[in-house]
Design a protein around this motif. Structure first.
Motif, PDB file in Angstrom:
ATOM      1  N   VAL A   1      49.665  38.076  33.154  1.00  0.00           N
ATOM      2  CA  VAL A   1      49.590  39.137  32.113  1.00  0.00           C
ATOM      3  C   VAL A   1      48.703  38.346  30.949  1.00  0.00           C
ATOM      4  CG1 VAL A   1      50.765  40.334  30.379  1.00  0.00           C
ATOM      5  CG2 VAL A   1      51.732  40.051  32.438  1.00  0.00           C
ATOM      6  N   VAL A   2      47.631  38.995  30.558  1.00  0.00           N
ATOM      7  CA  VAL A   2      46.859  38.759  29.413  1.00  0.00           C
ATOM      8  C   VAL A   2      46.714  39.717  28.490  1.00  0.00           C
ATOM      9  CG1 VAL A   2      44.433  37.693  28.846  1.00  0.00           C
ATOM     10  CG2 VAL A   2      45.357  37.154  30.967  1.00  0.00           C
TER      11      VAL A   2
ATOM     12  N   LEU B   1      45.524  43.298  28.599  1.00  0.00           N
ATOM     13  CA  LEU B   1      44.111  43.467  29.148  1.00  0.00           C
ATOM     14  C   LEU B   1      44.416  43.176  30.900  1.00  0.00           C
ATOM     15  CD1 LEU B   1      42.147  41.414  26.685  1.00  0.00           C
ATOM     16  CD2 LEU B   1      42.433  43.826  26.724  1.00  0.00           C
ATOM     17  N   VAL B   2      45.288  42.640  31.288  1.00  0.00           N
ATOM     18  CA  VAL B   2      45.439  42.179  32.762  1.00  0.00           C
ATOM     19  C   VAL B   2      47.060  42.205  32.687  1.00  0.00           C
ATOM     20  CG1 VAL B   2      45.516  40.309  34.444  1.00  0.00           C
ATOM     21  CG2 VAL B   2      43.711  40.519  32.644  1.00  0.00           C
ATOM     22  N   ASP B   3      47.457  43.356  33.591  1.00  0.00           N
ATOM     23  CA  ASP B   3      48.947  43.695  33.577  1.00  0.00           C
ATOM     24  C   ASP B   3      49.429  43.431  34.906  1.00  0.00           C
ATOM     25  OD1 ASP B   3      51.051  45.311  33.284  1.00  0.00           O
ATOM     26  OD2 ASP B   3      50.367  47.058  32.965  1.00  0.00           O
ATOM     27  N   ASP B   4      50.176  42.259  34.932  1.00  0.00           N
ATOM     28  CA  ASP B   4      51.172  41.931  36.334  1.00  0.00           C
ATOM     29  C   ASP B   4      50.086  41.863  37.428  1.00  0.00           C
ATOM     30  OD1 ASP B   4      53.562  41.022  37.153  1.00  0.00           O
ATOM     31  OD2 ASP B   4      53.887  43.082  37.817  1.00  0.00           O
ATOM     32  N   VAL B   5      49.287  41.110  37.474  1.00  0.00           N
ATOM     33  CA  VAL B   5      48.335  41.094  38.522  1.00  0.00           C
ATOM     34  C   VAL B   5      48.741  39.893  39.527  1.00  0.00           C
ATOM     35  CG1 VAL B   5      46.212  40.078  39.239  1.00  0.00           C
ATOM     36  CG2 VAL B   5      46.462  41.994  37.437  1.00  0.00           C
ATOM     37  N   ASN B   6      48.969  40.150  40.910  1.00  0.00           N
ATOM     38  CA  ASN B   6      49.299  39.127  41.798  1.00  0.00           C
ATOM     39  C   ASN B   6      48.141  39.356  42.997  1.00  0.00           C
ATOM     40  OD1 ASN B   6      52.451  38.430  41.240  1.00  0.00           O
ATOM     41  ND2 ASN B   6      52.037  40.654  40.667  1.00  0.00           N
ATOM     42  N   PHE B   7      47.598  38.197  43.252  1.00  0.00           N
ATOM     43  CA  PHE B   7      47.000  38.122  44.669  1.00  0.00           C
ATOM     44  C   PHE B   7      46.757  36.814  44.988  1.00  0.00           C
ATOM     45  CE2 PHE B   7      43.841  37.907  41.320  1.00  0.00           C
ATOM     46  CZ  PHE B   7      42.796  36.928  41.623  1.00  0.00           C
TER      47      PHE B   7
ATOM     48  N   LEU C   1      39.480  29.850  30.146  1.00  0.00           N
ATOM     49  CA  LEU C   1      38.638  30.427  28.857  1.00  0.00           C
ATOM     50  C   LEU C   1      39.383  31.294  28.208  1.00  0.00           C
ATOM     51  CD1 LEU C   1      35.239  31.042  30.481  1.00  0.00           C
ATOM     52  CD2 LEU C   1      35.778  29.324  28.716  1.00  0.00           C
ATOM     53  N   GLU C   2      40.700  31.652  28.666  1.00  0.00           N
ATOM     54  CA  GLU C   2      41.495  32.974  28.081  1.00  0.00           C
ATOM     55  C   GLU C   2      42.982  32.163  27.953  1.00  0.00           C
ATOM     56  OE1 GLU C   2      41.409  36.266  26.020  1.00  0.00           O
ATOM     57  OE2 GLU C   2      39.616  36.010  27.136  1.00  0.00           O
ATOM     58  N   THR C   3      43.721  32.706  26.989  1.00  0.00           N
ATOM     59  CA  THR C   3      45.080  32.325  27.128  1.00  0.00           C
ATOM     60  C   THR C   3      46.071  33.126  27.778  1.00  0.00           C
ATOM     61  OG1 THR C   3      44.991  31.432  24.932  1.00  0.00           O
ATOM     62  CG2 THR C   3      47.130  32.106  25.510  1.00  0.00           C
ATOM     63  N   ILE C   4      46.809  32.582  28.686  1.00  0.00           N
ATOM     64  CA  ILE C   4      47.697  33.366  29.611  1.00  0.00           C
ATOM     65  C   ILE C   4      48.891  33.553  28.963  1.00  0.00           C
ATOM     66  CG2 ILE C   4      48.954  33.427  31.803  1.00  0.00           C
ATOM     67  CD1 ILE C   4      46.800  31.851  32.886  1.00  0.00           C
ATOM     68  N   LEU C   5      49.550  35.060  29.001  1.00  0.00           N
ATOM     69  CA  LEU C   5      50.697  35.227  27.865  1.00  0.00           C
ATOM     70  C   LEU C   5      52.087  34.845  29.011  1.00  0.00           C
ATOM     71  CD1 LEU C   5      52.157  36.504  25.713  1.00  0.00           C
ATOM     72  CD2 LEU C   5      52.146  38.709  26.871  1.00  0.00           C
ATOM     73  N   SER C   6      51.768  35.368  30.357  1.00  0.00           N
ATOM     74  CA  SER C   6      52.790  35.007  31.355  1.00  0.00           C
ATOM     75  C   SER C   6      52.386  35.123  32.643  1.00  0.00           C
ATOM     76  CB  SER C   6      53.983  35.915  31.071  1.00  0.00           C
ATOM     77  OG  SER C   6      53.574  37.379  31.499  1.00  0.00           O
ATOM     78  N   GLY C   7      53.285  34.578  33.570  1.00  0.00           N
ATOM     79  CA  GLY C   7      52.667  34.340  34.987  1.00  0.00           C
ATOM     80  C   GLY C   7      52.137  33.078  35.175  1.00  0.00           C
ATOM     81  N   ASP C   8      51.633  32.852  36.418  1.00  0.00           N
ATOM     82  CA  ASP C   8      51.122  31.623  36.897  1.00  0.00           C
ATOM     83  C   ASP C   8      50.034  31.636  37.596  1.00  0.00           C
ATOM     84  OD1 ASP C   8      51.305  28.697  37.073  1.00  0.00           O
ATOM     85  OD2 ASP C   8      52.619  28.876  38.950  1.00  0.00           O
ATOM     86  N   VAL C   9      48.873  30.564  37.657  1.00  0.00           N
ATOM     87  CA  VAL C   9      47.878  30.286  38.388  1.00  0.00           C
ATOM     88  C   VAL C   9      47.842  29.084  39.207  1.00  0.00           C
ATOM     89  CG1 VAL C   9      45.446  30.271  38.478  1.00  0.00           C
ATOM     90  CG2 VAL C   9      46.587  31.959  36.849  1.00  0.00           C
ATOM     91  N   THR C  10      47.892  28.952  40.416  1.00  0.00           N
ATOM     92  CA  THR C  10      47.642  27.775  41.107  1.00  0.00           C
ATOM     93  C   THR C  10      46.593  27.596  41.880  1.00  0.00           C
ATOM     94  OG1 THR C  10      48.910  28.434  43.033  1.00  0.00           O
ATOM     95  CG2 THR C  10      50.528  27.809  41.334  1.00  0.00           C
ATOM     96  N   VAL C  11      46.008  26.370  41.727  1.00  0.00           N
ATOM     97  CA  VAL C  11      44.990  26.100  42.833  1.00  0.00           C
ATOM     98  C   VAL C  11      45.086  24.996  43.661  1.00  0.00           C
ATOM     99  CG1 VAL C  11      42.272  25.303  42.614  1.00  0.00           C
ATOM    100  CG2 VAL C  11      43.209  26.876  41.040  1.00  0.00           C
TER     101      VAL C  11
ATOM    102  N   ARG D   1      45.242  46.979  35.825  1.00  0.00           N
ATOM    103  CA  ARG D   1      46.128  46.453  37.058  1.00  0.00           C
ATOM    104  C   ARG D   1      45.054  46.327  38.284  1.00  0.00           C
ATOM    105  NH1 ARG D   1      51.419  47.036  36.148  1.00  0.00           N
ATOM    106  NH2 ARG D   1      51.840  47.144  37.986  1.00  0.00           N
ATOM    107  N   LEU D   2      45.710  45.346  39.236  1.00  0.00           N
ATOM    108  CA  LEU D   2      44.941  45.148  40.483  1.00  0.00           C
ATOM    109  C   LEU D   2      45.608  45.878  41.509  1.00  0.00           C
ATOM    110  CD1 LEU D   2      42.918  42.105  41.239  1.00  0.00           C
ATOM    111  CD2 LEU D   2      44.523  42.810  42.953  1.00  0.00           C
ATOM    112  N   VAL D   3      44.636  46.291  42.541  1.00  0.00           N
ATOM    113  CA  VAL D   3      45.262  47.148  43.632  1.00  0.00           C
ATOM    114  C   VAL D   3      44.564  46.238  45.097  1.00  0.00           C
ATOM    115  CG1 VAL D   3      46.133  49.441  43.163  1.00  0.00           C
ATOM    116  CG2 VAL D   3      43.812  49.171  43.679  1.00  0.00           C
ATOM    117  N   GLY D   4      45.337  45.885  45.989  1.00  0.00           N
ATOM    118  CA  GLY D   4      44.655  45.080  47.189  1.00  0.00           C
ATOM    119  C   GLY D   4      45.031  43.647  46.771  1.00  0.00           C
ATOM    120  N   PRO D   5      44.400  42.772  47.387  1.00  0.00           N
ATOM    121  CA  PRO D   5      43.313  43.201  48.314  1.00  0.00           C
ATOM    122  C   PRO D   5      43.594  43.975  49.768  1.00  0.00           C
ATOM    123  CG  PRO D   5      43.338  40.666  47.583  1.00  0.00           C
ATOM    124  CD  PRO D   5      44.561  41.314  47.316  1.00  0.00           C
TER     125      PRO D   5
END
Length: 509
Positions: free
Chosen positions: A262-263, A271-277, A305-315, A477-481
């Motif tokens: 979420v951003v 702007l980014v609403d509960d995105v998972n992929f 470059l943007e602050t993440i409100l919630s959620g997680d990103v792993t590489v 919101r994101l649909v897919g992939p």
């Protein structure tokens, strides 16, 4: 307006930008100007608009020689130009921008805002370019800002309008609206010089096409009979592959894992609403969508470059949530940003310096806190040649390069270093067909070398040509992939908000 350029030549240190160029534009004609990055298109138009002075040659308008000492002379002669990078004052209203320098005032010298607003509204309606004259420019979408630029030229009674890469930041619908407005201009007897890298746009709107290659006119074409392949070959000077040839993907382990992301902006708008992929090593996942639906903040959040409100990103299994930009890049992420000027380059730095922005403090470019300029320059010369960056030298400031060559500079830097994940946002925006071919090949090569590739593009043909799986963003919101193949019609409907289950139920599998 009947325009004739005769023998226009312009030299800069180390390069001949225009070499004895002849060009004729008839009244009521859309004349397409096509060429590679650095072919001399913008230089030629800057001469016509009075920003540069030609070293040789002459300009004739309606058969009479035209002497230009600056843009004011060009405007007085009926020539208007809409630059690739807009020339607007962000904090001014639409009307204030359009009337800047030719303001309507009361007898006491005060600005007549009511009259200004009324005249701009009437002009916008008459020209088929609707816009609120009282809106603040910085609050407008880029497509509407472009309308303001065009209206600014029309308000000054431009009889010849130069459009430099006018669709580079437009959605397909906005491009269609622009073409409709262009047809209205030419129906009134105005002339348009249309500069674009998109071959299909030239065939759709131009009456005649001239092709520039390395500063010289190398041919003209009739868009009604010339194919895109013929135009591409003439533009580049060799056969160009317009269709991406790629083997089937061999996806492996997960590299990028995005969970419940979420951003929000500063006003609290999501702007980014509960995105998972997820994106796996050895595949290209492409995100399609009309610009403004959350793709930009998504990419900025993924790349620090943007602050993440919630959620997680792993590489590669390591969380980069809340980490700095440098931390994300050092975690094995390459990033081609959509705004190369703001996020991809330091304009005042040299080409060589920009090519080591991510590695300047690591060997072999630095040793004991001392920059190794010989290594930096050798690295730059190799990449400039490999990626065909058109520059007088590696010491040239990056900001002085054409937009397409700036893009190739960013691509060269990010593609060349070893990475696990490549995030490429609008990677071919503003580059010519030969460079598009090269970048597409490199994206596929990165994938086949085991890199995970996330491609974000507003070019639907590019998405469908490169994607192994495709996702769509709509209202954050994101649909897919979804695994390919997915039809262009289906992706287009999802971009407009259609239910993916309903859309894909009719797709052949």
């Amino acid at each position: 307006m009947h325009l004739e350029l005769r023998g226009i030549t312009k030299r800069f240190p180390g390069v001949v930008a225009n070499d004895a160029v002849d060009l004729v534009v008839e009244p009521g004609q859309v004349h397409g100007l096509l060429g590679e990055n650095g072919a001399g298109k913008s230089t030629l138009m800057n001469i016509l608009y009075g920003l540069y002075r030609a070293d040789e040659g002459e300009i004739l308008v309606d058969g009479q020689p035209l002497e230009l000492d600056g843009p004011g002379d060009a405007i007085a002669a009926g020539i208007g130009m809409v630059h690739q990078h807009f020339m607007l004052v962000p904090v001014f209203t639409v009307a204030e921008n359009i009337l800047l320098g030719v303001e309507r005032t009361h007898q006491l010298g005060r600005l007549d805002r009511a009259r200004s607003s009324r005249e701009v509204r009437e002009l916008a309606e008459r020209s088929g370019l609707p816009v609120d004259p009282d809106a603040i420019v910085e609050d407008l979408a880029v497509g509407v800002q472009q309308r303001v630029e065009i209206l600014k030229a029309l308000y000054r009674d431009a009889r010849l309008l130069i459009l430099d890469e006018p669709t580079a930041v437009l959605t397909p619908q906005e491009a269609d609206d622009l073409f409709e407005a262009i047809r209205g201009f030419t129906a009134e007897g105005r002339s348009v010089i249309f500069i674009s890298h998109k071959l299909r746009e030239h065939r759709a709107i131009a009456d005649r096409i001239s092709v520039l290659r390395r500063g010289r006119i190398v041919g003209t074409a009739d868009p009604r009979t010339a194919t895109e392949q013929e135009l591409a070959n003439l533009m580049v000077g060799r056969p160009v592959e317009l269709v991406v040839d790629k083997p089937r993907a061999q996806p492996q382990d997960i590299v990028l894992d995005v969970t419940n992301l979420v951003v929000q902006d500063l006003a609290g708008t999501t702007l980014v609403d509960d995105v998972n992929f997820e994106v796996r090593r050895g595949e290209i996942v492409a995100v399609a969508g009309v610009e403004g639906n959350g793709q930009t903040p998504l990419v900025r959040a993924l790349t620090g470059l943007e602050t993440i409100l919630s959620g997680d990103v792993t590489v590669s299994g390591v969380s980069v949530t809340g980490r700095t930009r440098k931390d994300v890049l050092r975690a094995g992420v390459g990033h081609v940003p959509e705004d190369r000027a703001h996020d991809g380059l330091v304009a005042d730095f040299s080409v060589a310096e920009n090519l080591v922005l991510n590695l300047w403090d690591a060997e072999p470019f630095a040793k004991h806190a001392t920059l190794q300029f010989r290594e930096i320059d050798a690295h730059a010369k190799r990449l400039v040649e490999a990626y065909d960056v058109r520059t007088p030298s590696t010491a040239t400031p990056a900001g002085s390069l054409s937009g397409g060559n700036q893009q190739k500079l960013v691509v060269a830097r990010e593609f060349d270093r070893p990475i696990d994940l490549l995030v490429a946002s609008q990677p071919t925006r503003g580059v010519d067909v030969g460079s598009i071919e090269y970048i597409h090949r490199q994206l596929v090569a990165k994938r086949d070398q085991g890199t995970a590739v996330l491609l974000v593009s507003s070019e639907l043909d590019e998405v469908l040509a490169l994607a192994d799986r495709v996702a769509v963003m709509f209202h954050g919101r994101l649909v897919g992939p979804f695994p390919m193949p997915v039809s262009k019609e289906a992706v287009g409907r999802m971009m407009a908000g259609a239910d993916p289950d309903e859309v894909l139920s009719g797709e052949p599998r």
